[in-house]
Motif scaffolding. Sequence first.
Motif, PDB file in Angstrom:
ATOM      1  N   HIS A 152       0.826  -1.211   0.000  1.00  0.00           N
ATOM      2  CA  HIS A 152       0.000   0.000   0.000  1.00  0.00           C
ATOM      3  C   HIS A 152       0.860   1.261   0.000  1.00  0.00           C
ATOM      4  O   HIS A 152       0.551   2.233  -0.689  1.00  0.00           O
ATOM      5  CB  HIS A 152      -0.923  -0.005   1.209  1.00  0.00           C
ATOM      6  N   MET A 153       1.936   1.259   0.765  1.00  0.00           N
ATOM      7  CA  MET A 153       2.780   2.457   0.840  1.00  0.00           C
ATOM      8  C   MET A 153       3.521   2.710  -0.478  1.00  0.00           C
ATOM      9  O   MET A 153       3.620   3.842  -0.941  1.00  0.00           O
ATOM     10  CB  MET A 153       3.788   2.320   1.980  1.00  0.00           C
ATOM     11  N   LEU A 154       4.037   1.668  -1.095  1.00  0.00           N
ATOM     12  CA  LEU A 154       4.769   1.833  -2.353  1.00  0.00           C
ATOM     13  C   LEU A 154       3.845   2.237  -3.497  1.00  0.00           C
ATOM     14  O   LEU A 154       4.307   2.819  -4.487  1.00  0.00           O
ATOM     15  CB  LEU A 154       5.522   0.550  -2.702  1.00  0.00           C
ATOM     16  N   SER A 155       2.556   1.954  -3.361  1.00  0.00           N
ATOM     17  CA  SER A 155       1.617   2.340  -4.413  1.00  0.00           C
ATOM     18  C   SER A 155       1.606   3.851  -4.624  1.00  0.00           C
ATOM     19  O   SER A 155       1.346   4.335  -5.730  1.00  0.00           O
ATOM     20  CB  SER A 155       0.208   1.841  -4.070  1.00  0.00           C
ATOM     21  N   ARG A 156       1.881   4.599  -3.575  1.00  0.00           N
ATOM     22  CA  ARG A 156       1.992   6.061  -3.688  1.00  0.00           C
ATOM     23  C   ARG A 156       3.131   6.458  -4.639  1.00  0.00           C
ATOM     24  O   ARG A 156       3.104   7.547  -5.240  1.00  0.00           O
ATOM     25  CB  ARG A 156       2.224   6.631  -2.284  1.00  0.00           C
ATOM     26  N   HIS A 157       4.132   5.588  -4.785  1.00  0.00           N
ATOM     27  CA  HIS A 157       5.336   5.917  -5.560  1.00  0.00           C
ATOM     28  C   HIS A 157       5.367   5.264  -6.940  1.00  0.00           C
ATOM     29  O   HIS A 157       6.385   5.368  -7.639  1.00  0.00           O
ATOM     30  CB  HIS A 157       6.573   5.499  -4.762  1.00  0.00           C
ATOM     31  N   ILE A 158       4.289   4.628  -7.335  1.00  0.00           N
ATOM     32  CA  ILE A 158       4.242   3.998  -8.660  1.00  0.00           C
ATOM     33  C   ILE A 158       4.605   4.979  -9.773  1.00  0.00           C
ATOM     34  O   ILE A 158       5.397   4.648 -10.675  1.00  0.00           O
ATOM     35  CB  ILE A 158       2.861   3.350  -8.887  1.00  0.00           C
ATOM     36  N   PRO A 159       4.084   6.227  -9.764  1.00  0.00           N
ATOM     37  CA  PRO A 159       4.490   7.165 -10.825  1.00  0.00           C
ATOM     38  C   PRO A 159       5.993   7.423 -10.839  1.00  0.00           C
ATOM     39  O   PRO A 159       6.568   7.660 -11.916  1.00  0.00           O
ATOM     40  CB  PRO A 159       3.703   8.438 -10.476  1.00  0.00           C
ATOM     41  N   SER A 273      -4.544   3.204   3.790  1.00  0.00           N
ATOM     42  CA  SER A 273      -5.826   3.817   3.462  1.00  0.00           C
ATOM     43  C   SER A 273      -6.167   3.516   2.013  1.00  0.00           C
ATOM     44  O   SER A 273      -5.289   3.548   1.141  1.00  0.00           O
ATOM     45  CB  SER A 273      -5.767   5.330   3.693  1.00  0.00           C
ATOM     46  N   SER A 274      -7.435   3.281   1.765  1.00  0.00           N
ATOM     47  CA  SER A 274      -7.875   3.059   0.385  1.00  0.00           C
ATOM     48  C   SER A 274      -7.781   4.332  -0.445  1.00  0.00           C
ATOM     49  O   SER A 274      -7.924   4.284  -1.674  1.00  0.00           O
ATOM     50  CB  SER A 274      -9.313   2.534   0.379  1.00  0.00           C
ATOM     51  N   ASP A 275      -7.519   5.477   0.208  1.00  0.00           N
ATOM     52  CA  ASP A 275      -7.406   6.740  -0.524  1.00  0.00           C
ATOM     53  C   ASP A 275      -6.343   6.671  -1.619  1.00  0.00           C
ATOM     54  O   ASP A 275      -6.473   7.309  -2.662  1.00  0.00           O
ATOM     55  CB  ASP A 275      -7.050   7.884   0.435  1.00  0.00           C
ATOM     56  N   VAL A 276      -5.273   5.896  -1.363  1.00  0.00           N
ATOM     57  CA  VAL A 276      -4.181   5.847  -2.333  1.00  0.00           C
ATOM     58  C   VAL A 276      -4.646   5.292  -3.678  1.00  0.00           C
ATOM     59  O   VAL A 276      -4.073   5.608  -4.727  1.00  0.00           O
ATOM     60  CB  VAL A 276      -3.004   5.013  -1.777  1.00  0.00           C
ATOM     61  N   TYR A 277      -5.723   4.498  -3.672  1.00  0.00           N
ATOM     62  CA  TYR A 277      -6.191   3.887  -4.904  1.00  0.00           C
ATOM     63  C   TYR A 277      -7.255   4.718  -5.627  1.00  0.00           C
ATOM     64  O   TYR A 277      -7.586   4.432  -6.769  1.00  0.00           O
ATOM     65  CB  TYR A 277      -6.699   2.473  -4.621  1.00  0.00           C
ATOM     66  N   GLU A 278      -7.787   5.752  -4.952  1.00  0.00           N
ATOM     67  CA  GLU A 278      -8.760   6.612  -5.621  1.00  0.00           C
ATOM     68  C   GLU A 278      -8.114   7.404  -6.758  1.00  0.00           C
ATOM     69  O   GLU A 278      -8.747   7.688  -7.771  1.00  0.00           O
ATOM     70  CB  GLU A 278      -9.391   7.568  -4.608  1.00  0.00           C
ATOM     71  N   ILE A 297      -1.195  13.951  -8.014  1.00  0.00           N
ATOM     72  CA  ILE A 297      -2.022  14.395  -6.895  1.00  0.00           C
ATOM     73  C   ILE A 297      -1.715  13.503  -5.705  1.00  0.00           C
ATOM     74  O   ILE A 297      -1.873  12.283  -5.772  1.00  0.00           O
ATOM     75  CB  ILE A 297      -3.521  14.324  -7.237  1.00  0.00           C
ATOM     76  N   ASP A 298      -1.257  14.111  -4.619  1.00  0.00           N
ATOM     77  CA  ASP A 298      -0.927  13.349  -3.414  1.00  0.00           C
ATOM     78  C   ASP A 298      -2.221  12.827  -2.800  1.00  0.00           C
ATOM     79  O   ASP A 298      -3.103  13.617  -2.438  1.00  0.00           O
ATOM     80  CB  ASP A 298      -0.190  14.237  -2.414  1.00  0.00           C
ATOM     81  N   PRO A 299      -2.383  11.504  -2.681  1.00  0.00           N
ATOM     82  CA  PRO A 299      -3.645  10.962  -2.152  1.00  0.00           C
ATOM     83  C   PRO A 299      -3.873  11.288  -0.684  1.00  0.00           C
ATOM     84  O   PRO A 299      -5.005  11.199  -0.206  1.00  0.00           O
ATOM     85  CB  PRO A 299      -3.495   9.451  -2.372  1.00  0.00           C
ATOM     86  N   TYR A 300      -2.813  11.658   0.035  1.00  0.00           N
ATOM     87  CA  TYR A 300      -2.956  11.941   1.459  1.00  0.00           C
ATOM     88  C   TYR A 300      -3.253  13.406   1.739  1.00  0.00           C
ATOM     89  O   TYR A 300      -3.883  13.752   2.737  1.00  0.00           O
ATOM     90  CB  TYR A 300      -1.690  11.520   2.212  1.00  0.00           C
ATOM     91  N   THR A 301      -2.796  14.318   0.857  1.00  0.00           N
ATOM     92  CA  THR A 301      -2.991  15.751   1.082  1.00  0.00           C
ATOM     93  C   THR A 301      -3.854  16.420   0.030  1.00  0.00           C
ATOM     94  O   THR A 301      -4.357  17.522   0.251  1.00  0.00           O
ATOM     95  CB  THR A 301      -1.624  16.474   1.106  1.00  0.00           C
ATOM     96  N   GLY A 302      -3.990  15.784  -1.140  1.00  0.00           N
ATOM     97  CA  GLY A 302      -4.740  16.396  -2.232  1.00  0.00           C
ATOM     98  C   GLY A 302      -3.958  17.433  -3.001  1.00  0.00           C
ATOM     99  O   GLY A 302      -4.493  18.046  -3.939  1.00  0.00           O
ATOM    100  N   GLN A 303      -2.702  17.661  -2.657  1.00  0.00           N
ATOM    101  CA  GLN A 303      -1.901  18.673  -3.335  1.00  0.00           C
ATOM    102  C   GLN A 303      -1.442  18.177  -4.705  1.00  0.00           C
ATOM    103  O   GLN A 303      -1.137  17.000  -4.874  1.00  0.00           O
ATOM    104  CB  GLN A 303      -0.697  19.053  -2.482  1.00  0.00           C
TER     105      GLN A 303
END
Length: 374
Positions: A152-159, A273-278, A297-303
């Motif tokens: 789940h954490m590495l999914s944030r870094h796929i890009p 959090s499932s937010d990372v997949y939205e 778009i950062d899934p945790y901050t929306g920035q």
Amino acid sequence: MDEMDFQASPRMSMGVELELQVLNTRDYNLTRGAPDLLRLLGKTPYKDLIKPEIAQSMIELNSSIHHRYDELLQELQDLRDEVTRQCGKLNLAVAGGGTHAFHQWSEQRIFDMPRFHQLSELYGYLAKQFVVFGQHVHLGCPNGDDAVYLVHMLSRHIPHFIVLSGSSPFSQGEDTAFHTARLNAINAFPLSGHMPFVQSWAEFRTFFERMKQFGVVSSMKDFYWDIRPKPGYGTVELRICDTPLTVGKAAALAAYAQALGQYYLTERPFQPSSDVYELYTYNRFQACRFGAQGNLIDPYTGQHTDIASDILASLQRVMPYAEQLQGQAGLKVLQREIEENASDTRWLRDTMAKEQSINDVVRHQARRWMTPAS
């Protein structure tokens, strides 16, 4: 032993798989040279580290297990040199890159192994279109719960990994306008994408058993996710990367994945959090299409930020962990590339602009992979 029993591995040990193009040296098209090349390589000390892949125009290099970037790099260099020597005996070449620039999928032939024939029967022409070339990185985890967390954490870094490894702008003789076109071939498979949101290994086992009972899968190999747990190895397997144009880049990507894993398992800065997949598909597309200039778009901050800036911030954040693991030199390779707005994709396009010949692009591509200095 149950295949879903998670076999503990030393934390953040790492291994790499690299799928390579097997080419003729006449026009640098893919050629059915893998069986003969593997036969020669089977007589070398590296015979257990080099394997067939789904097509007769591919081979796969597999590193042994490492804890340090420099040791992984040295082994990959040794493997490259041995493959290059054996290619010389057969008038063949090999190359990195996520796609072959001009091959026609209909010309491919499936390697004669039961699993590959099974995949061909199941997926039809998609199996031949699956003749694309990727790098996989395995990261050791002490238990299944850590593996689920890390996926789940590495999914944030796929890009990040799409941008840093991107080396497939050409397909079927055309410039696709994508930073990486390889993933478009993988997206066609029904079990591609990302792991479902589960919060423990017990939950994941329940999911797997349901899919198995439905007849959707028979083993973990049937999931073509960008990141997946690998219980038999005790690892998390990052599968998103194109095969880079050099072994140096391949080792650097592994060092970055290792540092990220160490950071997350040590600091645990976020709860899963499932937010990372939205936003997963959007961020993934931006990286594939636009590379470092894509929007993230950062899934945790929306920035919103450009992917290049996000990569540089991430590299800085995990550099202390890379130093602990003696992998900082690998991260600095990636940092320098982003700062200089360089990439394998740009190199391929620049080579095309200079040579005005797609065949010559692949010729230079093979030379770059096979040159010891790389």
